[in-house]
Design a protein around this motif. Structure first.
Motif, mmCIF file in Angstrom:
data_model
loop_
_atom_site.group_PDB
_atom_site.id
_atom_site.type_symbol
_atom_site.label_atom_id
_atom_site.label_comp_id
_atom_site.label_asym_id
_atom_site.label_seq_id
_atom_site.Cartn_x
_atom_site.Cartn_y
_atom_site.Cartn_z
ATOM 1 N N GLU A 145 -9.086 -11.730 -2.291
ATOM 2 C CA GLU A 145 -8.861 -12.929 -1.492
ATOM 3 C C GLU A 145 -9.935 -13.138 -0.418
ATOM 4 O OE1 GLU A 145 -4.981 -13.203 0.210
ATOM 5 O OE2 GLU A 145 -3.946 -12.885 -1.707
ATOM 6 N N LYS A 146 -10.346 -12.042 0.244
ATOM 7 C CA LYS A 146 -11.206 -12.199 1.417
ATOM 8 C C LYS A 146 -12.414 -11.263 1.432
ATOM 9 C CE LYS A 146 -7.618 -13.988 4.487
ATOM 10 N NZ LYS A 146 -7.040 -13.937 5.860
ATOM 11 N N ASN A 147 -12.668 -10.582 0.309
ATOM 12 C CA ASN A 147 -13.802 -9.668 0.220
ATOM 13 C C ASN A 147 -13.700 -8.543 1.245
ATOM 14 O OD1 ASN A 147 -16.142 -8.792 -1.049
ATOM 15 N ND2 ASN A 147 -17.495 -9.872 0.360
ATOM 16 N N ILE A 148 -12.471 -8.065 1.470
ATOM 17 C CA ILE A 148 -12.195 -6.968 2.392
ATOM 18 C C ILE A 148 -11.856 -5.729 1.574
ATOM 19 C CG2 ILE A 148 -10.545 -6.106 4.098
ATOM 20 C CD1 ILE A 148 -12.525 -8.147 5.196
ATOM 21 N N SER A 149 -12.434 -4.592 1.924
ATOM 22 C CA SER A 149 -12.208 -3.397 1.098
ATOM 23 C C SER A 149 -11.811 -2.164 1.917
ATOM 24 C CB SER A 149 -13.473 -3.082 0.294
ATOM 25 O OG SER A 149 -14.583 -2.901 1.159
ATOM 26 N N GLN A 150 -11.237 -2.385 3.102
ATOM 27 C CA GLN A 150 -10.825 -1.267 3.944
ATOM 28 C C GLN A 150 -9.493 -1.582 4.621
ATOM 29 O OE1 GLN A 150 -14.527 -1.156 6.321
ATOM 30 N NE2 GLN A 150 -14.873 0.906 5.514
ATOM 31 N N PHE A 151 -8.901 -0.547 5.233
ATOM 32 C CA PHE A 151 -7.637 -0.739 5.935
ATOM 33 C C PHE A 151 -7.713 -0.139 7.335
ATOM 34 C CE2 PHE A 151 -7.076 3.484 4.153
ATOM 35 C CZ PHE A 151 -6.298 4.173 5.073
ATOM 36 N N GLN A 194 -9.569 -10.213 10.013
ATOM 37 C CA GLN A 194 -10.429 -10.340 8.840
ATOM 38 C C GLN A 194 -9.656 -10.166 7.531
ATOM 39 O OE1 GLN A 194 -11.458 -8.443 11.647
ATOM 40 N NE2 GLN A 194 -12.509 -10.337 12.231
ATOM 41 N N GLY A 195 -8.414 -9.681 7.624
ATOM 42 C CA GLY A 195 -7.591 -9.510 6.436
ATOM 43 C C GLY A 195 -7.331 -8.065 6.051
ATOM 44 N N ARG A 196 -7.789 -7.112 6.839
ATOM 45 C CA ARG A 196 -7.571 -5.706 6.503
ATOM 46 C C ARG A 196 -6.101 -5.332 6.735
ATOM 47 N NH1 ARG A 196 -11.970 -5.781 10.003
ATOM 48 N NH2 ARG A 196 -13.999 -5.628 8.952
ATOM 49 N N PRO A 197 -5.473 -4.642 5.776
ATOM 50 C CA PRO A 197 -4.084 -4.202 5.962
ATOM 51 C C PRO A 197 -3.984 -3.223 7.133
ATOM 52 C CG PRO A 197 -4.770 -3.995 3.661
ATOM 53 C CD PRO A 197 -6.002 -4.284 4.447
ATOM 54 N N ILE A 198 -2.897 -3.325 7.884
ATOM 55 C CA ILE A 198 -2.647 -2.428 9.011
ATOM 56 C C ILE A 198 -1.487 -1.506 8.637
ATOM 57 C CG2 ILE A 198 -1.972 -2.259 11.430
ATOM 58 C CD1 ILE A 198 -3.170 -5.057 11.841
ATOM 59 N N ILE A 199 -1.769 -0.206 8.563
ATOM 60 C CA ILE A 199 -0.761 0.799 8.244
ATOM 61 C C ILE A 199 -0.352 1.490 9.534
ATOM 62 C CG2 ILE A 199 -0.195 2.762 6.764
ATOM 63 C CD1 ILE A 199 -1.152 0.216 5.271
ATOM 64 N N TRP A 200 0.940 1.520 9.794
ATOM 65 C CA TRP A 200 1.444 2.042 11.068
ATOM 66 C C TRP A 200 2.343 3.244 10.785
ATOM 67 C CZ3 TRP A 200 0.726 -1.223 15.615
ATOM 68 C CH2 TRP A 200 1.198 -0.650 16.801
ATOM 69 N N SER A 201 2.121 4.324 11.525
ATOM 70 C CA SER A 201 2.934 5.524 11.331
ATOM 71 C C SER A 201 3.333 6.119 12.670
ATOM 72 C CB SER A 201 2.162 6.573 10.509
ATOM 73 O OG SER A 201 2.950 7.728 10.314
ATOM 74 N N ASP A 202 4.511 6.748 12.672
ATOM 75 C CA ASP A 202 5.019 7.423 13.868
ATOM 76 C C ASP A 202 4.942 8.925 13.618
ATOM 77 O OD1 ASP A 202 6.423 8.541 15.943
ATOM 78 O OD2 ASP A 202 8.032 7.050 15.935
ATOM 79 N N ALA A 203 3.965 9.584 14.237
ATOM 80 C CA ALA A 203 3.758 11.020 14.000
ATOM 81 C C ALA A 203 4.955 11.837 14.460
ATOM 82 C CB ALA A 203 2.497 11.494 14.720
ATOM 83 N N LEU A 249 -4.168 1.227 -1.505
ATOM 84 C CA LEU A 249 -5.296 0.718 -2.292
ATOM 85 C C LEU A 249 -4.973 -0.589 -3.027
ATOM 86 C CD1 LEU A 249 -6.989 3.946 -3.704
ATOM 87 C CD2 LEU A 249 -7.631 2.554 -1.735
ATOM 88 N N PRO A 250 -3.778 -0.757 -3.599
ATOM 89 C CA PRO A 250 -3.474 -2.065 -4.203
ATOM 90 C C PRO A 250 -3.508 -3.217 -3.197
ATOM 91 C CG PRO A 250 -1.992 -0.409 -5.080
ATOM 92 C CD PRO A 250 -2.747 0.237 -3.948
ATOM 93 N N GLU A 251 -3.044 -2.957 -1.970
ATOM 94 C CA GLU A 251 -3.089 -4.002 -0.946
ATOM 95 C C GLU A 251 -4.522 -4.280 -0.526
ATOM 96 O OE1 GLU A 251 -1.789 -6.919 1.798
ATOM 97 O OE2 GLU A 251 -0.972 -6.059 -0.050
ATOM 98 N N VAL A 252 -5.336 -3.219 -0.421
ATOM 99 C CA VAL A 252 -6.752 -3.395 -0.118
ATOM 100 C C VAL A 252 -7.429 -4.208 -1.219
ATOM 101 C CG1 VAL A 252 -8.968 -2.186 0.075
ATOM 102 C CG2 VAL A 252 -6.985 -1.349 1.336
ATOM 103 N N GLU A 253 -7.097 -3.904 -2.463
ATOM 104 C CA GLU A 253 -7.682 -4.635 -3.589
ATOM 105 C C GLU A 253 -7.262 -6.103 -3.570
ATOM 106 O OE1 GLU A 253 -9.603 -5.650 -7.193
ATOM 107 O OE2 GLU A 253 -9.939 -4.134 -5.646
ATOM 108 N N ARG A 254 -6.015 -6.357 -3.215
ATOM 109 C CA ARG A 254 -5.541 -7.749 -3.130
ATOM 110 C C ARG A 254 -6.349 -8.518 -2.090
ATOM 111 N NH1 ARG A 254 -1.857 -11.091 -0.510
ATOM 112 N NH2 ARG A 254 -1.336 -9.538 1.068
#
Length: 255
Positions: free
Chosen positions: A141-147, A93-102, A132-137
């Motif tokens: 573009e795609k009316n997506i507001s979450q990650f 859907q266009g939501r940014p994917i943030i990946w972390s290694d705990a 948040l800037p990536e979410v806003e972008r």
């Protein structure tokens, strides 16, 4: 106005805009921002207004935020070297994917090294200058507001898990995220959660709202299970090769 889920939300948003006008004056925020506070308080206008007001006071009074927004803070190398976070792509859907290694998020070493305050500064910077800037972008573009947030916990040790100040810091992180960044998380996937992680989650659970808990997908150490789940939800090139996908080049935030 953006397309909201139902008529009830649209009506509540119109009332909320009137109720919060005094907080903003002429600089009224967009619907996509206001709806977050309403959803976080189940469309209760008075509770949502109080939550928003506390957020505005926090932003106005927090000296760390002023440092970050003013561009006057850079994470100490001691801190940034002990944190691994990257953007691996977007979901369908266009939501940014943030990946972390705990396992490579050496929270106990950062705290014992005298950099506890910098952990929170880094968290604010991560949200305000990267996520948040990536979410806003993507909203434009795609009316997506979450990650999406994916956390690999395979390398988390018992010693790190039982570090008392680290546990306190995790609780504060959870509380601040829910209070000041409501409804920006679409879902979270915690993978390779061995018994240590299960115990940490049990400790944190009382501090996490039921709404946020419903967004957390907790997977054990069965690789076939969580790999299948990730590949079902996300494009293969948004998943690193080491985790069953085809992605190999990503935008590192901290590495």
């Amino acid at each position: 106005m953006e397309n909201f889920k139902n008529e009830k939300e649209t009506k509540a948003l119109a009332e909320f805009r009137v109720a919060t006008a005094e907080l903003y004056g002429d600089s009224t925020p967009g619907d996509h921002f206001l709806i977050r506070w309403l959803r976080a308080r189940n469309l209760d206008i008075e509770k949502a207004k109080l939550m928003l007001q506390k957020y505005l006071e926090w932003r106005a009074e927090n000296p760390d935020l002023k440092l970050i927004t003013g561009g006057n803070w850079i994470a100490p190398k001691f801190v940034s070297d002990r944190i691994k976070i990257k953007i691996t792509g977007h979901d369908y859907q266009g939501r940014p994917i943030i990946w972390s290694d705990a396992g490579r998020f050496l929270l106990n070493e950062i705290i014992d090294g005298g950099f506890k305050d910098d952990i929170f500064r880094l968290g604010y910077q991560l949200m305000d200058q990267f996520i948040l800037p990536e979410v806003e972008r993507m909203r434009v573009e795609k009316n997506i507001s979450q990650f999406i947030f994916i956390l690999d916990t395979s390398a988390m040790t018992l010693r790190r898990a039982l570090h008392f100040q680290s546990a306190q810091t995790r609780v504060k992180f959870v509380r601040e995220f829910e209070a000041y960044y409501p409804e920006v998380l679409h879902s979270s996937y915690i993978i390779n959660a061995h018994w240590v992680i299960m115990n940490i989650f049990s400790i944190l659970r009382p501090f996490i709202s039921s709404n946020t808990q419903s967004k957390i997908n907790l997977f054990g150490t069965n690789e076939e299970e969580w790999k299948a789940a990730l590949l079902e939800k996300f494009p293969s090139d948004a998943i690193p090769e080491d985790y069953g996908g085809t992605g190999s080049s990503f935008a590192a935030i901290y590495q």
